[in-house]
Design an enzyme around this catalytic site. Structure first.
Site, PDB file in Angstrom:
ATOM      1  N   ARG A  41      -1.369  -4.807   2.190  1.00  0.00           N
ATOM      2  CA  ARG A  41      -0.655  -3.525   2.204  1.00  0.00           C
ATOM      3  C   ARG A  41       0.206  -3.521   3.465  1.00  0.00           C
ATOM      4  O   ARG A  41       0.135  -4.429   4.280  1.00  0.00           O
ATOM      5  CB  ARG A  41      -1.621  -2.334   2.075  1.00  0.00           C
ATOM      6  CG  ARG A  41      -3.012  -2.508   2.559  1.00  0.00           C
ATOM      7  CD  ARG A  41      -3.115  -2.727   4.029  1.00  0.00           C
ATOM      8  NE  ARG A  41      -2.395  -1.683   4.715  1.00  0.00           N
ATOM      9  CZ  ARG A  41      -1.887  -1.763   5.911  1.00  0.00           C
ATOM     10  NH1 ARG A  41      -2.007  -2.881   6.617  1.00  0.00           N
ATOM     11  NH2 ARG A  41      -1.241  -0.779   6.469  1.00  0.00           N
ATOM     12  N   GLY A  42       1.016  -2.468   3.601  1.00  0.00           N
ATOM     13  CA  GLY A  42       1.970  -2.459   4.713  1.00  0.00           C
ATOM     14  C   GLY A  42       3.291  -3.005   4.200  1.00  0.00           C
ATOM     15  O   GLY A  42       3.337  -4.070   3.559  1.00  0.00           O
ATOM     16  N   ALA A  43       4.369  -2.251   4.494  1.00  0.00           N
ATOM     17  CA  ALA A  43       5.652  -2.550   3.853  1.00  0.00           C
ATOM     18  C   ALA A  43       6.098  -4.025   3.971  1.00  0.00           C
ATOM     19  O   ALA A  43       6.396  -4.665   2.947  1.00  0.00           O
ATOM     20  CB  ALA A  43       6.717  -1.600   4.395  1.00  0.00           C
ATOM     21  N   ARG A  79       4.150  -1.235  -6.456  1.00  0.00           N
ATOM     22  CA  ARG A  79       4.008  -0.047  -5.595  1.00  0.00           C
ATOM     23  C   ARG A  79       5.403   0.566  -5.415  1.00  0.00           C
ATOM     24  O   ARG A  79       6.375  -0.165  -5.254  1.00  0.00           O
ATOM     25  CB  ARG A  79       3.383  -0.389  -4.239  1.00  0.00           C
ATOM     26  CG  ARG A  79       1.874  -0.617  -4.334  1.00  0.00           C
ATOM     27  CD  ARG A  79       1.192  -0.635  -2.987  1.00  0.00           C
ATOM     28  NE  ARG A  79       0.961   0.691  -2.442  1.00  0.00           N
ATOM     29  CZ  ARG A  79       0.458   0.898  -1.222  1.00  0.00           C
ATOM     30  NH1 ARG A  79       0.147  -0.135  -0.448  1.00  0.00           N
ATOM     31  NH2 ARG A  79       0.267   2.116  -0.773  1.00  0.00           N
ATOM     32  N   ASP A  96       7.637   3.103   5.598  1.00  0.00           N
ATOM     33  CA  ASP A  96       7.754   2.360   4.333  1.00  0.00           C
ATOM     34  C   ASP A  96       9.166   2.409   3.781  1.00  0.00           C
ATOM     35  O   ASP A  96       9.556   1.577   2.966  1.00  0.00           O
ATOM     36  CB  ASP A  96       6.774   2.918   3.304  1.00  0.00           C
ATOM     37  CG  ASP A  96       5.363   2.540   3.701  1.00  0.00           C
ATOM     38  OD1 ASP A  96       4.789   3.214   4.575  1.00  0.00           O
ATOM     39  OD2 ASP A  96       4.855   1.534   3.167  1.00  0.00           O
ATOM     40  N   GLN A 152      -6.812   3.135   6.970  1.00  0.00           N
ATOM     41  CA  GLN A 152      -6.108   1.984   7.564  1.00  0.00           C
ATOM     42  C   GLN A 152      -6.205   1.988   9.093  1.00  0.00           C
ATOM     43  O   GLN A 152      -6.183   0.935   9.718  1.00  0.00           O
ATOM     44  CB  GLN A 152      -4.631   1.982   7.154  1.00  0.00           C
ATOM     45  CG  GLN A 152      -4.375   1.619   5.708  1.00  0.00           C
ATOM     46  CD  GLN A 152      -4.302   2.833   4.821  1.00  0.00           C
ATOM     47  OE1 GLN A 152      -4.909   3.868   5.092  1.00  0.00           O
ATOM     48  NE2 GLN A 152      -3.574   2.730   3.725  1.00  0.00           N
ATOM     49  N   LYS A 205       2.838   6.800   5.887  1.00  0.00           N
ATOM     50  CA  LYS A 205       1.526   7.214   5.368  1.00  0.00           C
ATOM     51  C   LYS A 205       1.312   8.719   5.471  1.00  0.00           C
ATOM     52  O   LYS A 205       1.679   9.335   6.468  1.00  0.00           O
ATOM     53  CB  LYS A 205       0.447   6.459   6.165  1.00  0.00           C
ATOM     54  CG  LYS A 205      -0.973   6.700   5.740  1.00  0.00           C
ATOM     55  CD  LYS A 205      -1.215   6.473   4.263  1.00  0.00           C
ATOM     56  CE  LYS A 205      -0.820   5.083   3.800  1.00  0.00           C
ATOM     57  NZ  LYS A 205      -0.703   4.977   2.330  1.00  0.00           N
TER      58      LYS A 205
HETATM   59  O1  MRU Z   1      -0.551   2.349   1.880  1.00  0.00           O
HETATM   60  P1  MRU Z   1      -0.226   1.321   2.941  1.00  0.00           P
HETATM   61  O2  MRU Z   1      -1.413   0.878   3.725  1.00  0.00           O
HETATM   62  O3  MRU Z   1       0.587   0.180   2.401  1.00  0.00           O
HETATM   63  O4  MRU Z   1       0.717   2.135   3.943  1.00  0.00           O
HETATM   64  C1  MRU Z   1       1.201   1.467   5.080  1.00  0.00           C
HETATM   65  C2  MRU Z   1       2.000   2.313   5.992  1.00  0.00           C
HETATM   66  O5  MRU Z   1       2.213   3.485   5.762  1.00  0.00           O
HETATM   67  C3  MRU Z   1       2.594   1.622   7.175  1.00  0.00           C
HETATM   68  O6  MRU Z   1       2.715   2.514   8.255  1.00  0.00           O
HETATM   69  C4  MRU Z   1       3.981   1.071   6.825  1.00  0.00           C
HETATM   70  O7  MRU Z   1       3.943   0.320   5.655  1.00  0.00           O
HETATM   71  C5  MRU Z   1       4.552   0.230   7.915  1.00  0.00           C
HETATM   72  S1  MRU Z   1       3.728  -1.342   8.081  1.00  0.00           S
HETATM   73  C6  MRU Z   1       4.555  -2.119   9.341  1.00  0.00           C
END
Ligand code: MRU
Length: 366
Positions: A48-50, A89, A241, A200, A252
């Site tokens: 996960r994470g962009a 996603r 994201d 997270q 988030k």
């Molecule tokens: O649902 P997730 O865990 O994918 O959400 C992640 C976030 O909101 C992060 O802050 C974002 O993707 C930036 S990661 C460098």
């Protein structure tokens, strides 16, 4: 500083990732051998994470090309892979950026198709590593300035979710300036929002800060406002994201409330992002960014290591029949953002600010 990556390739040219659902209690590696595996990894939040979602999708296309060649499948198989991965996603724009990049690499491929896919996915990963390192270079002065003002006293940084290396490949976005500050001997301490419902912050940010020896304290999501009112937060840094042309930031769920509290208490609220998280085709984040809604059981249950049995368990925290709402992200309007930290430098959260660093986007607008 300890260096590890979140996605890597194996000798037999498959892909491996860390199963982030199991952190911080177990470090489990998952092998991705098909594009289905990559799609599931994104959907189920194994990754996960962009930026990491984007990298996994890119390797997903490589795996699809490999399956297509090895099993002598029609070209429609690859088209299906593109559309399945696209639907995995909705909010992080890096996913679509990575898939577009893979499509362009395959369209331009003159030699061996599989090598082109492999090279393109590998290059995308290396690009993210360097981009995140540079975000650190440009974010470090913001921490340094506060440290100087405080005459070397600890700089207290609040963050939400995980925008660390676990959301990227290496360095992370918000953690890159933090790690570089620590390397420089600047004293920092991080307030880590636990980040319900998927935790997270508690599971991932706390884990990587521990591994990197960065002082930190876990807090419930609602504590930040109180800390800010009492002068216990010097700055907030969060990831994103998707960031629009106007500088609106989707991140988030709960990020917006932190930004409101920061504004009310004159605490700078920074967003760290690679340019791959920019969506310069849209302006109004509230109207135009699709916000993911996830399964309500993520809210109704919490998962963690049982105090009594030491086993990982899922615990229901509400009456059996109580329904839950689970929006994964919210949008922080640009006027609440003190500035954007990117790989090309620091800028205002505005079209003007972004175009000063990324003039190549001048024409890209709806
Ligand atoms: O649902 P997730 O865990 O994918 O959400 C992640 C976030 O909101 C992060 O802050 C974002 O993707 C930036 S990661 C460098």
């Amino acid at each position: 500083m300890e260096k590890f990556r979140t996605i890597w390739t194996t000798e037999d040219r498959y892909v491996e990732v860390i199963d982030q659902r199991k952190l911080p209690h177990e470090f489990v590696v998952v092998k991705l051998e098909t594009y289905d595996d990559a799609e599931e990894a994104i959907k189920d939040m194994i990754v996960r994470g962009a930026p990491l979602i984007g990298a996994t999708a890119a390797f997903g296309i490589y795996l699809a090309v490999r399956e297509m060649i090895e099993e002598q499948l029609e070209g429609s198989f690859l088209d299906q892979a593109f559309s399945d991965l696209r639907a995995s996603r909705p909010t992080a724009v890096n996913l679509f950026w990575a898939l577009d990049k893979m499509r362009a690499a395959l369209d331009a491929c003159e030699g061996d198709f599989l090598t082109c896919a492999w090279d393109a996915a590998k290059a995308l990963v290396e690009e993210d590593v360097e981009t995140c390192r540079l975000i650190g270079v440009h974010g470090l002065p913001l921490i340094e300035e506060i440290s100087n003002k405080k005459k070397g006293e600890v700089v207290n940084i609040l963050t939400h979710c995980n925008a660390g290396m676990l959301g990227c490949i290496e360095w992370g976005t918000i953690t890159s300036p933090i790690y570089q500050a620590v390397q420089k001997g600047i004293k920092v301490h991080v307030w880590v929002d636990e980040t319900r419902p998927r935790l997270q912050g508690a599971n991932l940010t706390a884990y990587e800060l521990t591994r990197h020896g960065v002082p930190h304290t876990l807090i419930v999501d609602n504590q930040g406002g109180h800390l800010m009112q009492h002068g216990m937060v010097d700055m907030c840094i969060v990831g994103t994201d998707r960031t629009t042309r106007n500088g609106d930031v989707a991140n988030k769920i709960g990020t917006y409330l932190k930004a409101l509290a920061a504004k009310d208490n004159q605490v700078p609220f920074y967003v760290a992002l690679p340019s791959t998280t920019l969506d310069m085709t849209i302006r109004d984040g509230l109207k135009e960014i699709p916000i993911e809604q996830r399964n309500q059981d993520e809210v109704r249950y919490v998962s963690g290591k049982s105090k009594s049995t030491g086993k990982i368990e899922e615990i229901l925290i509400c009456p059996e029949t109580t329904p839950a709402s689970n929006y994964g992200f919210d949008v922080t309007p640009a006027h609440l953002v003190s500035g954007l930290i990117t790989e090309r430098g620091f800028c205002a959260a505005s079209e003007e600010g972004l175009l000063s660093l990324f003039p190549e986007f001048k024409k890209k607008v709806t």
